[in-house]
Motif scaffolding. Structure first.
Motif, PDB file in Angstrom:
ATOM      1  N   ARG A 216     192.568 122.931  61.009  1.00 36.82           N
ATOM      2  CA  ARG A 216     192.488 122.179  59.741  1.00 36.82           C
ATOM      3  C   ARG A 216     193.839 121.582  59.339  1.00 36.82           C
ATOM      4  NH1 ARG A 216     190.785 125.358  54.273  1.00 36.82           N
ATOM      5  NH2 ARG A 216     192.540 126.657  54.886  1.00 36.82           N
ATOM      6  N   VAL A 217     194.908 122.295  59.643  1.00 38.45           N
ATOM      7  CA  VAL A 217     196.251 121.821  59.271  1.00 38.45           C
ATOM      8  C   VAL A 217     197.085 121.609  60.534  1.00 38.45           C
ATOM      9  CG1 VAL A 217     198.214 122.170  57.733  1.00 38.45           C
ATOM     10  CG2 VAL A 217     196.021 123.207  57.168  1.00 38.45           C
ATOM     11  N   HIS A 218     196.692 120.596  61.321  1.00 39.68           N
ATOM     12  CA  HIS A 218     197.498 120.151  62.459  1.00 39.68           C
ATOM     13  C   HIS A 218     197.815 121.248  63.470  1.00 39.68           C
ATOM     14  CE1 HIS A 218     197.838 116.469  60.220  1.00 39.68           C
ATOM     15  NE2 HIS A 218     198.250 117.160  59.179  1.00 39.68           N
ATOM     16  N   GLY A 219     196.917 122.205  63.609  1.00 42.93           N
ATOM     17  CA  GLY A 219     197.118 123.233  64.618  1.00 42.93           C
ATOM     18  C   GLY A 219     198.311 124.128  64.352  1.00 42.93           C
ATOM     19  N   GLN A 220     198.675 124.248  63.087  1.00 50.52           N
ATOM     20  CA  GLN A 220     199.839 125.069  62.725  1.00 50.52           C
ATOM     21  C   GLN A 220     199.476 126.541  62.645  1.00 50.52           C
ATOM     22  OE1 GLN A 220     202.842 122.627  59.842  1.00 50.52           O
ATOM     23  NE2 GLN A 220     201.263 123.820  58.866  1.00 50.52           N
ATOM     24  N   GLU A 221     200.238 127.359  63.326  1.00 52.67           N
ATOM     25  CA  GLU A 221     200.078 128.800  63.173  1.00 52.67           C
ATOM     26  C   GLU A 221     200.919 129.236  61.981  1.00 52.67           C
ATOM     27  OE1 GLU A 221     200.393 130.771  66.967  1.00 52.67           O
ATOM     28  OE2 GLU A 221     200.204 132.721  65.962  1.00 52.67           O
ATOM     29  N   ARG A 222     202.145 128.741  61.956  1.00 50.50           N
ATOM     30  CA  ARG A 222     203.005 128.829  60.781  1.00 50.50           C
ATOM     31  C   ARG A 222     203.598 127.451  60.572  1.00 50.50           C
ATOM     32  NH1 ARG A 222     206.808 132.111  63.018  1.00 50.50           N
ATOM     33  NH2 ARG A 222     205.388 132.409  64.760  1.00 50.50           N
ATOM     34  N   ARG A 223     204.261 127.246  59.466  1.00 50.11           N
ATOM     35  CA  ARG A 223     204.799 125.923  59.162  1.00 50.11           C
ATOM     36  C   ARG A 223     205.667 125.390  60.314  1.00 50.11           C
ATOM     37  NH1 ARG A 223     207.422 123.456  53.680  1.00 50.11           N
ATOM     38  NH2 ARG A 223     206.143 121.586  53.847  1.00 50.11           N
ATOM     39  N   THR A 227     200.734 125.361  67.528  1.00 45.76           N
ATOM     40  CA  THR A 227     200.329 126.021  68.771  1.00 45.76           C
ATOM     41  C   THR A 227     199.134 125.350  69.441  1.00 45.76           C
ATOM     42  OG1 THR A 227     199.255 127.574  67.297  1.00 45.76           O
ATOM     43  CG2 THR A 227     201.255 128.326  68.381  1.00 45.76           C
ATOM     44  N   ARG A 228     198.430 124.505  68.698  1.00 52.21           N
ATOM     45  CA  ARG A 228     197.284 123.803  69.285  1.00 52.21           C
ATOM     46  C   ARG A 228     197.172 122.437  68.615  1.00 52.21           C
ATOM     47  NH1 ARG A 228     193.321 127.098  69.622  1.00 52.21           N
ATOM     48  NH2 ARG A 228     194.331 129.011  68.946  1.00 52.21           N
ATOM     49  N   VAL A 229     196.384 121.548  69.218  1.00 52.01           N
ATOM     50  CA  VAL A 229     196.166 120.232  68.616  1.00 52.01           C
ATOM     51  C   VAL A 229     195.166 120.382  67.476  1.00 52.01           C
ATOM     52  CG1 VAL A 229     195.295 117.893  69.013  1.00 52.01           C
ATOM     53  CG2 VAL A 229     196.633 119.048  70.778  1.00 52.01           C
ATOM     54  N   GLY A 230     195.527 119.866  66.316  1.00 51.42           N
ATOM     55  CA  GLY A 230     194.625 119.961  65.173  1.00 51.42           C
ATOM     56  C   GLY A 230     194.393 118.612  64.530  1.00 51.42           C
ATOM     57  N   VAL A 231     194.011 118.644  63.282  1.00 49.28           N
ATOM     58  CA  VAL A 231     193.753 117.417  62.519  1.00 49.28           C
ATOM     59  C   VAL A 231     194.313 117.608  61.113  1.00 49.28           C
ATOM     60  CG1 VAL A 231     191.634 116.820  63.780  1.00 49.28           C
ATOM     61  CG2 VAL A 231     191.488 118.272  61.752  1.00 49.28           C
ATOM     62  N   GLY A 232     194.349 116.521  60.342  1.00 44.30           N
ATOM     63  CA  GLY A 232     194.645 116.626  58.910  1.00 44.30           C
ATOM     64  C   GLY A 232     193.309 116.763  58.221  1.00 44.30           C
ATOM     65  N   GLY A 233     192.839 117.988  58.054  1.00 47.37           N
ATOM     66  CA  GLY A 233     191.445 118.183  57.667  1.00 47.37           C
ATOM     67  C   GLY A 233     191.234 118.978  56.394  1.00 47.37           C
ATOM     68  N   ARG A 234     192.246 119.030  55.528  1.00 48.53           N
ATOM     69  CA  ARG A 234     192.108 119.845  54.314  1.00 48.53           C
ATOM     70  C   ARG A 234     191.212 119.179  53.279  1.00 48.53           C
ATOM     71  NH1 ARG A 234     198.397 119.821  54.846  1.00 48.53           N
ATOM     72  NH2 ARG A 234     197.755 117.641  54.703  1.00 48.53           N
ATOM     73  N   MET A 235     190.597 120.009  52.447  1.00 51.39           N
ATOM     74  CA  MET A 235     189.859 119.517  51.277  1.00 51.39           C
ATOM     75  C   MET A 235     190.826 119.512  50.098  1.00 51.39           C
ATOM     76  SD  MET A 235     186.185 120.848  49.884  1.00 51.39           S
ATOM     77  CE  MET A 235     185.592 120.565  48.210  1.00 51.39           C
ATOM     78  N   ASP A 236     190.816 118.432  49.311  1.00 55.29           N
ATOM     79  CA  ASP A 236     191.706 118.324  48.147  1.00 55.29           C
ATOM     80  C   ASP A 236     191.446 119.427  47.125  1.00 55.29           C
ATOM     81  OD1 ASP A 236     192.578 115.955  49.250  1.00 55.29           O
ATOM     82  OD2 ASP A 236     191.393 114.685  47.907  1.00 55.29           O
ATOM     83  N   THR A 237     192.516 119.908  46.505  1.00 55.42           N
ATOM     84  CA  THR A 237     192.372 120.907  45.441  1.00 55.42           C
ATOM     85  C   THR A 237     191.449 120.395  44.332  1.00 55.42           C
ATOM     86  OG1 THR A 237     194.673 121.518  45.893  1.00 55.42           O
ATOM     87  CG2 THR A 237     193.665 122.456  43.930  1.00 55.42           C
ATOM     88  N   LEU A 238     191.594 119.117  43.953  1.00 54.76           N
ATOM     89  CA  LEU A 238     190.759 118.555  42.883  1.00 54.76           C
ATOM     90  C   LEU A 238     189.276 118.641  43.236  1.00 54.76           C
ATOM     91  CD1 LEU A 238     192.755 115.360  41.791  1.00 54.76           C
ATOM     92  CD2 LEU A 238     191.990 117.197  40.263  1.00 54.76           C
ATOM     93  N   GLN A 239     188.947 118.357  44.482  1.00 58.67           N
ATOM     94  CA  GLN A 239     187.539 118.425  44.892  1.00 58.67           C
ATOM     95  C   GLN A 239     187.037 119.869  44.886  1.00 58.67           C
ATOM     96  OE1 GLN A 239     185.920 115.865  44.771  1.00 58.67           O
ATOM     97  NE2 GLN A 239     187.400 114.215  45.120  1.00 58.67           N
TER      98      GLN A 239
END
Ligand SMILES: *Cc1c(COP(=O)(O)O)cnc(C)c1O
Length: 371
Positions: A216-223, A227-239
């Motif tokens: 969901r967050v660009h394959g980040q294990e930590r900031r 470690t893997r290929v991901g996407v920019g897939g977060r849901m907005d806080t407002l939503q």
């Protein structure tokens, strides 16, 4: 009531009902200012875990993103196959194709328009990486049968495309918590909608949940540790804040939807030439769409339009006839029920605020239109 006043869905009445809560929750986000991954994100995930009974909920940017992240987490890649149906919204097959894999289409059960489990086994090959039934129109597919087939074939993962069925029950369990992974959408017109795009993924597998949170967050294990290929897939806080507010009335809304669906079916039993939908004994439908069938569909819709009844067609062209998929999909057996449904289906106004008189009036005009 004027003939032009019937809405297909009614988000205005819903907002009027929930205004204090929705406005308050949106204001709270504006005040704290954590627009990305703010506290409402995890709050919503916890509520949805409790609601579905699933151990892990991961909110994401849309229903499409939910399906994509699920397939990525399962390692679906070029050359793989995913078994699904052709009679669905394009996103179901799109995510498979995006990963370079092949959508494999089996036909639907003509009564429910959901995947026919009896056809799945013949579609399995050594390339099959997932089976992806769609809980179309808000009624869960025959998940137990599909799960059993998947288990017999070495534990093929099963993804429920529950974009239209959030809140539906199946044998006492909730949609999204019926298989390896469940994916839903909070597109505004879905049974549980936000005010833009949003979605969620459900699993009770802790390893998959961790992988999907990372994807969901660009394959980040930590900031900045990718470690893997991901996407920019977060849901907005407002939503997430909007969905939290809508959950306050969701049980009432689902009860209304079920009631209104029953009433439609009853009223339609007196209308010759229209096939009302059928719901299995062991489940309910939350009527993401209330979809009926008739011959000469397009002529009927023209007449309904002049009679002031808004309709929609979910879906007029099966995916194996679409330019994007016709040459790259694999078809197993005949898709005749999918093709027939695509030529006959149309959806009537459906929302929790639909009153009895309006419903009677819709069915009366429908009877006129098919006569
Ligand atoms: C709506 C829908 C999706 C996609 O959801 P979005 O939130 O619009 O991306 C996927 N599958 C089905 C069956 C849908 O109805």
């Amino acid at each position: 009531m004027s003939t032009s006043s019937i809405p297909f869905i009614d988000l205005k009445s819903q907002y009027a009902d929930l205004k204090t809560s929705i406005d308050g929750r949106i204001q709270a986000v504006l005040d704290h200012g954590q627009y990305i991954m703010g506290p409402e994100v995890r709050q919503l995930e916890e509520k949805l875990e409790a609601y579905t009974g699933s151990r892990h909920c991961i909110t994401v940017a849309s229903g499409t993103e939910a399906l994509l992240i699920a397939l990525m987490a399962l390692g679906v890649k070029a050359g793989d196959e995913v078994i699904t149906t052709s009679f669905t919204f394009a996103a179901t097959a799109e995510v498979v194709a995006l990963l370079g894999a092949t959508p494999v289409f089996v036909d639907i059960d003509p009564v429910t328009c959901n995947m026919d489990p009896a056809l799945v086994e013949a579609a399995i090959t050594d390339k099959t990486r997932a089976i992806m039934p769609v809980s179309l129109y808000g009624q869960v597919a025959n998940m137990d049968e599909i799960n059993a087939i998947a288990a017999r074939h070495g534990g093929i993962p099963v993804i429920e495309d529950a974009a239209q069925s959030f809140g539906a029950s199946y044998k006492g369990r909730k949609s999204c918590n019926l298989s390896t992974i469940g994916c839903t959408s909070f597109f505004p017109s879905k049974p549980l909608g936000c005010y833009g795009d949003g979605g969620a993924i459900f699993t009770s597998d802790a390893t998959l949940a961790k992988i999907m949170r990372e994807i969901r967050v660009h394959g980040q294990e930590r900031r900045y540790q990718h470690t893997r290929v991901g996407v920019g897939g977060r849901m907005d806080t407002l939503q997430c804040a909007v969905v939290l507010a809508k959950l306050e009335k969701f049980d009432w809304e689902i009860a209304q939807r079920i009631e209104i669906g029953k009433r439609y079916i009853e009223l339609l039993s007196a209308v010759a030439g229209v096939d009302a939908p059928t719901v299995g004994q062991d489940r309910d439908s939350v009527w993401g769409q209330f979809t009926v069938q008739a011959d000469n569909r397009d002529a009927v819709l023209e007449r309904l339009k002049t009679l002031g009844v808004p309709t929609a067609v979910h879906y007029p062209i099966p995916l194996h006839f679409q330019g994007a998929y016709k040459d790259s999909c694999r078809i197993v057996g005949s898709l005749k029920h999918s093709e027939r449904a695509a030529s006959r289906v149309f959806s009537l106004p459906m929302h929790p605020y639909l009153d009895v008189q309006t419903q009677q009036s819709i069915v009366k005009r429908l009877a006129e239109a098919v006569a």
